[in-house]
Design a protein around this motif. Structure first.
Motif, PDB file in Angstrom:
ATOM      1  N   UNK A  19       0.829  -1.208   0.000  1.00  0.00           N
ATOM      2  CA  UNK A  19       0.000   0.000   0.000  1.00  0.00           C
ATOM      3  C   UNK A  19       0.870   1.267   0.000  1.00  0.00           C
ATOM      4  N   UNK A  20       1.919   1.289   0.840  1.00  0.00           N
ATOM      5  CA  UNK A  20       2.772   2.480   0.916  1.00  0.00           C
ATOM      6  C   UNK A  20       3.477   2.741  -0.407  1.00  0.00           C
ATOM      7  N   UNK A  21       3.985   1.670  -1.002  1.00  0.00           N
ATOM      8  CA  UNK A  21       4.683   1.813  -2.280  1.00  0.00           C
ATOM      9  C   UNK A  21       3.746   2.372  -3.352  1.00  0.00           C
ATOM     10  N   UNK A  22       2.518   1.807  -3.395  1.00  0.00           N
ATOM     11  CA  UNK A  22       1.547   2.239  -4.401  1.00  0.00           C
ATOM     12  C   UNK A  22       1.159   3.704  -4.182  1.00  0.00           C
ATOM     13  N   UNK A  23       0.988   4.080  -2.912  1.00  0.00           N
ATOM     14  CA  UNK A  23       0.628   5.465  -2.600  1.00  0.00           C
ATOM     15  C   UNK A  23       1.740   6.428  -3.018  1.00  0.00           C
ATOM     16  N   UNK A  24       2.983   6.048  -2.680  1.00  0.00           N
ATOM     17  CA  UNK A  24       4.130   6.890  -3.012  1.00  0.00           C
ATOM     18  C   UNK A  24       4.212   7.086  -4.525  1.00  0.00           C
ATOM     19  N   UNK A  25       3.973   6.002  -5.246  1.00  0.00           N
ATOM     20  CA  UNK A  25       4.041   6.056  -6.704  1.00  0.00           C
ATOM     21  C   UNK A  25       2.962   6.995  -7.241  1.00  0.00           C
ATOM     22  N   UNK A  26       1.742   6.811  -6.721  1.00  0.00           N
ATOM     23  CA  UNK A  26       0.608   7.607  -7.166  1.00  0.00           C
ATOM     24  C   UNK A  26       0.826   9.103  -6.923  1.00  0.00           C
ATOM     25  N   UNK A  27       1.402   9.414  -5.759  1.00  0.00           N
ATOM     26  CA  UNK A  27       1.605  10.811  -5.381  1.00  0.00           C
ATOM     27  C   UNK A  27       2.908  11.378  -5.951  1.00  0.00           C
ATOM     28  N   UNK A  28       3.804  10.481  -6.411  1.00  0.00           N
ATOM     29  CA  UNK A  28       5.121  10.928  -6.859  1.00  0.00           C
ATOM     30  C   UNK A  28       5.994  11.342  -5.681  1.00  0.00           C
ATOM     31  N   UNK A  29       5.772  10.708  -4.535  1.00  0.00           N
ATOM     32  CA  UNK A  29       6.521  11.029  -3.318  1.00  0.00           C
ATOM     33  C   UNK A  29       7.599   9.976  -3.056  1.00  0.00           C
ATOM     34  N   UNK A  30       8.502  10.286  -2.121  1.00  0.00           N
ATOM     35  CA  UNK A  30       9.520   9.326  -1.705  1.00  0.00           C
ATOM     36  C   UNK A  30       8.866   8.260  -0.836  1.00  0.00           C
ATOM     37  N   UNK A  31       9.583   7.156  -0.678  1.00  0.00           N
ATOM     38  CA  UNK A  31       9.064   6.035   0.090  1.00  0.00           C
ATOM     39  C   UNK A  31      10.130   5.544   1.062  1.00  0.00           C
ATOM     40  N   UNK A  32       9.762   5.414   2.331  1.00  0.00           N
ATOM     41  CA  UNK A  32      10.676   4.851   3.325  1.00  0.00           C
ATOM     42  C   UNK A  32      10.151   3.511   3.817  1.00  0.00           C
ATOM     43  N   UNK A  33      10.914   2.455   3.563  1.00  0.00           N
ATOM     44  CA  UNK A  33      10.619   1.129   4.109  1.00  0.00           C
ATOM     45  C   UNK A  33      11.515   0.971   5.337  1.00  0.00           C
ATOM     46  N   UNK A  34      11.038   1.442   6.495  1.00  0.00           N
ATOM     47  CA  UNK A  34      11.912   1.447   7.684  1.00  0.00           C
ATOM     48  C   UNK A  34      12.252   0.031   8.134  1.00  0.00           C
ATOM     49  N   UNK A  35      11.339  -0.923   7.898  1.00  0.00           N
ATOM     50  CA  UNK A  35      11.626  -2.316   8.258  1.00  0.00           C
ATOM     51  C   UNK A  35      12.861  -2.811   7.513  1.00  0.00           C
ATOM     52  N   UNK A  36      13.040  -2.353   6.266  1.00  0.00           N
ATOM     53  CA  UNK A  36      14.195  -2.774   5.462  1.00  0.00           C
ATOM     54  C   UNK A  36      15.493  -2.278   6.094  1.00  0.00           C
ATOM     55  N   UNK A  37      15.445  -1.153   6.800  1.00  0.00           N
ATOM     56  CA  UNK A  37      16.649  -0.641   7.464  1.00  0.00           C
ATOM     57  C   UNK A  37      17.009  -1.544   8.643  1.00  0.00           C
ATOM     58  N   UNK A  38      15.995  -1.920   9.434  1.00  0.00           N
ATOM     59  CA  UNK A  38      16.250  -2.850  10.545  1.00  0.00           C
ATOM     60  C   UNK A  38      16.693  -4.218  10.024  1.00  0.00           C
TER      61      UNK A  38
END
Ligand code: C5P
Length: 220
Positions: A19-38
């Motif tokens: 959902x976050x990825x799709x929203x970021x794409x739709x809005x043209x915004x950046x995306x942070x996957x904080x779980x990927x950092x951990x």
């Protein structure tokens, strides 16, 4: 002026990532996957043969690790030049991530790395403490959840599609344990942020969840 942030918090398998990825794409915004950092920190700690309980050593790795994100579709993540995009997806990695994520000094060491993602024109941030700790002033906060059974089935399907050999019963137990650890820890526990809108995705399709999120942020 403040760069707008939408935070999406919730337990594993609720659909946050998609959902976050799709929203970021739709809005043209950046995306942070904080779980990927951990998760990346978990890989770095494992590769350095450090005991995940040795918090001082884990913090040193967190402070010095060289992480790079490539906003491809699918997104890729590099640790010291090594592509670890696949490595971070296993439930083993998620489990180690949640063990080291329970410690305050570790979270502190990763805080700025996450805040650096807040750049024009906006950010969609996915995690456990996005709305509570990392971006408490976020413009919009969403808490996305689903029943434990639905979440385990989704994660199972996702892992199988990626070619992993996973047993549903075992995965369900591992996810329950990880969620419990994330909710019960003293530091930045998984909880519904003040002012967040709750969405239960158990009986919704991804598109319905995305539509609901777009409704919430309205008119953008
Ligand atoms: O979201 P994901 O399943 O990739 O996160 C892996 C683990 O990292 C979580 O179970 C949680 O323990 C930790 N995490 C966290 N805070 C976040 C994101 C992830 O503690 N903002």
């Amino acid at each position: 002026t403040k760069v707008p942030v939408i935070t999406i918090d919730g337990p594993s398998g609720a659909g946050k990532g998609t959902v976050s990825r799709a929203l970021a794409k739709k809005l043209g915004w950046h995306f942070l996957d904080s779980g990927a950092i951990y998760r990346s920190l978990a890989v770095a700690v494992t590769q350095a043969a450090i005991d995940p309980q040795d918090i001082d050593a884990v913090v040193r790795v967190a402070e010095s690790m060289d992480l790079r994100f490539e906003a491809n579709d699918p997104p890729r993540i590099f640790l010291g030049g090594q592509d670890i995009s696949h490595k971070i997806q296993t439930e083993d990695c998620g489990s180690t991530a949640s063990k080291i994520a329970a410690h305050g000094p570790v979270r502190q060491a990763l805080l700025q790395k996450q805040r650096d993602f807040q750049r024009e024109p906006g950010l969609v941030a996915d995690g456990r403490d996005m709305g509570t700790v990392v971006f408490p002033d976020a413009s919009y906060k969403i808490f996305l959840t689903a029943s434990a059974e639905v979440r385990a089935k989704r994660r199972h399907k996702q892992l199988k599609e990626k070619g992993a050999d996973v047993n549903l019963d075992r995965l369900t137990k591992e996810i329950e344990e990880r969620d419990r650890r994330d909710k019960e820890r003293a530091e930045a526990p998984l909880t519904v942020p003040d002012g967040a809108v709750l969405i239960d995705s158990s009986d919704l399709t991804i598109d319905q969840v995305i539509a609901r999120c777009l409704d919430i942020i309205g008119g953008r």
